[in-house]
Write a protein that holds these residues in place. Structure first.
Motif, PDB file in Angstrom:
ATOM      1  N   TYR A  76       0.854  -1.187   0.000  1.00 12.17           N
ATOM      2  CA  TYR A  76       0.000   0.000   0.000  1.00 12.17           C
ATOM      3  C   TYR A  76       0.893   1.242   0.000  1.00 12.17           C
ATOM      4  O   TYR A  76       1.979   1.244   0.579  1.00 12.17           O
ATOM      5  CB  TYR A  76      -0.894   0.039   1.233  1.00 12.17           C
ATOM      6  CG  TYR A  76      -2.100  -0.875   1.174  1.00 12.17           C
ATOM      7  CD1 TYR A  76      -1.983  -2.224   1.491  1.00 12.17           C
ATOM      8  CD2 TYR A  76      -3.340  -0.391   0.785  1.00 12.17           C
ATOM      9  CE1 TYR A  76      -3.081  -3.065   1.428  1.00 12.17           C
ATOM     10  CE2 TYR A  76      -4.449  -1.228   0.726  1.00 12.17           C
ATOM     11  CZ  TYR A  76      -4.305  -2.561   1.049  1.00 12.17           C
ATOM     12  OH  TYR A  76      -5.412  -3.384   0.985  1.00 12.17           O
TER      13      TYR A  76
ATOM     14  N   GLN B  90       0.934   5.285   1.099  1.00 14.35           N
ATOM     15  CA  GLN B  90       0.262   6.347   1.834  1.00 14.35           C
ATOM     16  C   GLN B  90       0.986   7.653   1.548  1.00 14.35           C
ATOM     17  O   GLN B  90       2.010   7.965   2.155  1.00 14.35           O
ATOM     18  CB  GLN B  90       0.224   6.080   3.331  1.00 14.35           C
ATOM     19  CG  GLN B  90      -0.615   7.120   4.071  1.00 14.35           C
ATOM     20  CD  GLN B  90      -0.599   6.971   5.584  1.00 14.35           C
ATOM     21  OE1 GLN B  90       0.198   6.223   6.148  1.00 14.35           O
ATOM     22  NE2 GLN B  90      -1.494   7.674   6.237  1.00 14.35           N
TER      23      GLN B  90
ATOM     24  N   GLY C 205      -1.482  13.247   3.253  1.00 14.17           N
ATOM     25  CA  GLY C 205      -2.859  13.711   3.160  1.00 14.17           C
ATOM     26  C   GLY C 205      -3.825  12.727   2.528  1.00 14.17           C
ATOM     27  O   GLY C 205      -5.019  13.026   2.423  1.00 14.17           O
ATOM     28  N   LEU C 206      -3.315  11.578   2.148  1.00  9.81           N
ATOM     29  CA  LEU C 206      -4.183  10.580   1.526  1.00  9.81           C
ATOM     30  C   LEU C 206      -4.248   9.338   2.397  1.00  9.81           C
ATOM     31  O   LEU C 206      -3.392   9.111   3.244  1.00  9.81           O
ATOM     32  CB  LEU C 206      -3.663  10.219   0.131  1.00  9.81           C
ATOM     33  CG  LEU C 206      -3.640  11.342  -0.897  1.00  9.81           C
ATOM     34  CD1 LEU C 206      -3.077  10.821  -2.219  1.00  9.81           C
ATOM     35  CD2 LEU C 206      -5.014  11.944  -1.088  1.00  9.81           C
ATOM     36  N   GLY C 207      -5.258   8.547   2.134  1.00 13.66           N
ATOM     37  CA  GLY C 207      -5.357   7.267   2.824  1.00 13.66           C
ATOM     38  C   GLY C 207      -4.424   6.247   2.205  1.00 13.66           C
ATOM     39  O   GLY C 207      -3.618   6.569   1.338  1.00 13.66           O
ATOM     40  N   LEU C 208      -4.539   5.044   2.663  1.00 10.98           N
ATOM     41  CA  LEU C 208      -3.720   3.972   2.102  1.00 10.98           C
ATOM     42  C   LEU C 208      -4.304   3.566   0.746  1.00 10.98           C
ATOM     43  O   LEU C 208      -5.480   3.216   0.645  1.00 10.98           O
ATOM     44  CB  LEU C 208      -3.708   2.763   3.030  1.00 10.98           C
ATOM     45  CG  LEU C 208      -2.838   2.830   4.277  1.00 10.98           C
ATOM     46  CD1 LEU C 208      -3.369   3.801   5.304  1.00 10.98           C
ATOM     47  CD2 LEU C 208      -2.682   1.450   4.884  1.00 10.98           C
TER      48      LEU C 208
ATOM     49  N   PHE D 292      -4.171   0.952  -2.329  1.00  8.69           N
ATOM     50  CA  PHE D 292      -3.725  -0.397  -2.652  1.00  8.69           C
ATOM     51  C   PHE D 292      -2.869  -0.397  -3.912  1.00  8.69           C
ATOM     52  O   PHE D 292      -3.236   0.157  -4.946  1.00  8.69           O
ATOM     53  CB  PHE D 292      -4.936  -1.312  -2.846  1.00  8.69           C
ATOM     54  CG  PHE D 292      -4.598  -2.635  -3.448  1.00  8.69           C
ATOM     55  CD1 PHE D 292      -4.991  -2.943  -4.740  1.00  8.69           C
ATOM     56  CD2 PHE D 292      -3.878  -3.579  -2.734  1.00  8.69           C
ATOM     57  CE1 PHE D 292      -4.686  -4.160  -5.305  1.00  8.69           C
ATOM     58  CE2 PHE D 292      -3.547  -4.795  -3.297  1.00  8.69           C
ATOM     59  CZ  PHE D 292      -3.954  -5.098  -4.586  1.00  8.69           C
TER      60      PHE D 292
ATOM     61  N   LEU E 257       4.862   7.036   2.138  1.00 12.14           N
ATOM     62  CA  LEU E 257       5.147   5.901   3.008  1.00 12.14           C
ATOM     63  C   LEU E 257       4.606   4.656   2.309  1.00 12.14           C
ATOM     64  O   LEU E 257       3.440   4.615   1.919  1.00 12.14           O
ATOM     65  CB  LEU E 257       4.475   6.087   4.360  1.00 12.14           C
ATOM     66  CG  LEU E 257       4.651   4.961   5.388  1.00 12.14           C
ATOM     67  CD1 LEU E 257       6.112   4.876   5.850  1.00 12.14           C
ATOM     68  CD2 LEU E 257       3.729   5.169   6.585  1.00 12.14           C
TER      69      LEU E 257
ATOM     70  N   LEU F 118       3.714   0.838   2.691  1.00 14.33           N
ATOM     71  CA  LEU F 118       3.426  -0.146   3.732  1.00 14.33           C
ATOM     72  C   LEU F 118       3.234  -1.516   3.118  1.00 14.33           C
ATOM     73  O   LEU F 118       2.543  -1.673   2.112  1.00 14.33           O
ATOM     74  CB  LEU F 118       2.158   0.256   4.485  1.00 14.33           C
ATOM     75  CG  LEU F 118       2.282   1.495   5.372  1.00 14.33           C
ATOM     76  CD1 LEU F 118       0.914   2.072   5.690  1.00 14.33           C
ATOM     77  CD2 LEU F 118       3.014   1.154   6.666  1.00 14.33           C
TER      78      LEU F 118
ATOM     79  N   PHE G 110       0.383  -5.226   9.280  1.00 16.69           N
ATOM     80  CA  PHE G 110       1.233  -4.281   8.567  1.00 16.69           C
ATOM     81  C   PHE G 110       2.617  -4.170   9.188  1.00 16.69           C
ATOM     82  O   PHE G 110       2.788  -4.299  10.408  1.00 16.69           O
ATOM     83  CB  PHE G 110       0.594  -2.888   8.584  1.00 16.69           C
ATOM     84  CG  PHE G 110      -0.539  -2.706   7.621  1.00 16.69           C
ATOM     85  CD1 PHE G 110      -1.835  -3.028   7.981  1.00 16.69           C
ATOM     86  CD2 PHE G 110      -0.300  -2.203   6.343  1.00 16.69           C
ATOM     87  CE1 PHE G 110      -2.882  -2.859   7.091  1.00 16.69           C
ATOM     88  CE2 PHE G 110      -1.348  -2.026   5.453  1.00 16.69           C
ATOM     89  CZ  PHE G 110      -2.638  -2.346   5.821  1.00 16.69           C
TER      90      PHE G 110
ATOM     91  N   SER H 206       6.034  -1.467   9.517  1.00 14.89           N
ATOM     92  CA  SER H 206       6.127  -0.052   9.874  1.00 14.89           C
ATOM     93  C   SER H 206       6.350   0.853   8.672  1.00 14.89           C
ATOM     94  O   SER H 206       6.265   2.069   8.791  1.00 14.89           O
ATOM     95  CB  SER H 206       7.261   0.163  10.879  1.00 14.89           C
ATOM     96  OG  SER H 206       7.007  -0.565  12.057  1.00 14.89           O
TER      97      SER H 206
ATOM     98  N   GLY I  71     -10.129   4.750   3.908  1.00 19.29           N
ATOM     99  CA  GLY I  71     -10.365   6.187   3.969  1.00 19.29           C
ATOM    100  C   GLY I  71      -9.060   6.900   4.277  1.00 19.29           C
ATOM    101  O   GLY I  71      -8.021   6.277   4.468  1.00 19.29           O
ATOM    102  N   LYS I  72      -9.131   8.247   4.352  1.00 17.28           N
ATOM    103  CA  LYS I  72      -7.926   9.040   4.584  1.00 17.28           C
ATOM    104  C   LYS I  72      -7.513   9.058   6.052  1.00 17.28           C
ATOM    105  O   LYS I  72      -6.409   9.487   6.371  1.00 17.28           O
ATOM    106  CB  LYS I  72      -8.142  10.479   4.116  1.00 17.28           C
ATOM    107  CG  LYS I  72      -8.248  10.631   2.620  1.00 17.28           C
ATOM    108  CD  LYS I  72      -8.320  12.101   2.239  1.00 17.28           C
ATOM    109  CE  LYS I  72      -8.432  12.258   0.743  1.00 17.28           C
ATOM    110  NZ  LYS I  72      -8.465  13.688   0.349  1.00 17.28           N
TER     111      LYS I  72
END
Lengths: 113, 114
Positions: free
Chosen positions: A35, A37, A40-43, A45, A88, A90, A104, A106, B105-106
């Motif tokens: 994933y 990241q 400012g965004l989510g994870l 895929f 990042l 993950l 997950f 780190s 989500g974020k």
């Protein structure tokens, strides 16, 4: 029992270079997920590997690729790095398919200058 | 197009009070939902999940509620503790993407003050 381990922790590259990120899953887990990241965004895929095969891929360009080795560890390769690849990364693992409960690592913080 | 939305980037709560974190989804094919918690410099850890056949699932201080008609779920933490301060991610699976990949989500940053 060791958790998911990722290396390196931090990686600094310049635009146009290639980055290789590594992941070792929990012992007994055959599925590995990547994933991204971004700030400012989510994870988001990226990739899913199970039993050495790529099973699913997220909405990322082909310069994001990877593989899973016979010992179930995995590599994520990012070619022709762009500034927006800074994020990042993950890695997660699960037992077989149906990885709804992911474990997950780190993460690897990739900075592209 | 964000299929899982957490519209509150942050939430501040006093210790002992209830924390309510909200999540909305747009994909009606999603039928399994999870919450993950993330501390700085660590990977996310699984917290609690709920299947669409239920509307509530409890685990200790944590309860997740699912309102399928509204495509909304919430995580309640009662009582909140300073150690709960973390980023909370809502995630969903099912439908075309299957159950092996999660749509996140974020995140909402929860700060619990003493």
């Amino acid at each position: 029992e060791a958790g998911v381990t990722q290396s390196p922790t931090h990686l600094i590259k310049t635009r146009g270079q290639q980055a290789t990120l590594r992941c070792s899953p929990i012992s007994g887990h055959t599925s590995v997920y990547w994933y991204q990241q971004a700030l400012g965004l989510g994870l988001q895929f990226l990739l899913w590997y199970d039993e050495g095969e790529e099973r699913n891929r997220g909405n990322f360009p082909p310069r994001f690729s990877g593989r899973q080795f016979p010992n179930y560890s995995s590599e994520l390769n990012v070619n022709a790095l762009e500034l927006e690849d800074s994020a990042l990364y993950l890695c997660a693992s699960s037992k077989g398919q149906g990885g709804e409960k992911l474990f997950f690592g780190s993460g690897t913080q990739l900075s592209v200058l | 197009d964000q299929q899982v939305k957490q519209n509150s980037p942050s939430l501040s709560v006093q210790e002992g009070r209830i924390s309510i974190l909200n999540c909305d989804y747009t994909n009606s094919m999603f039928d399994y939902f999870l919450w993950y918690k993330k501390y700085p410099a660590e990977g996310p850890t699984f917290l609690i999940s709920i299947s669409s056949i239920k509307d509530k699932n409890e685990d200790g201080r944590f309860t997740v509620f699912l309102n399928k008609s509204a495509k909304h779920l919430s995580l309640h933490i009662v009582p909140s503790q300073p150690g709960d301060s973390a980023v909370y991610f809502c995630a969903a699976s099912g439908g075309m993407s299957g159950y092996s990949t999660l749509t996140f989500g974020k995140g909402t940053m929860l700060l619990v003050s003493p």
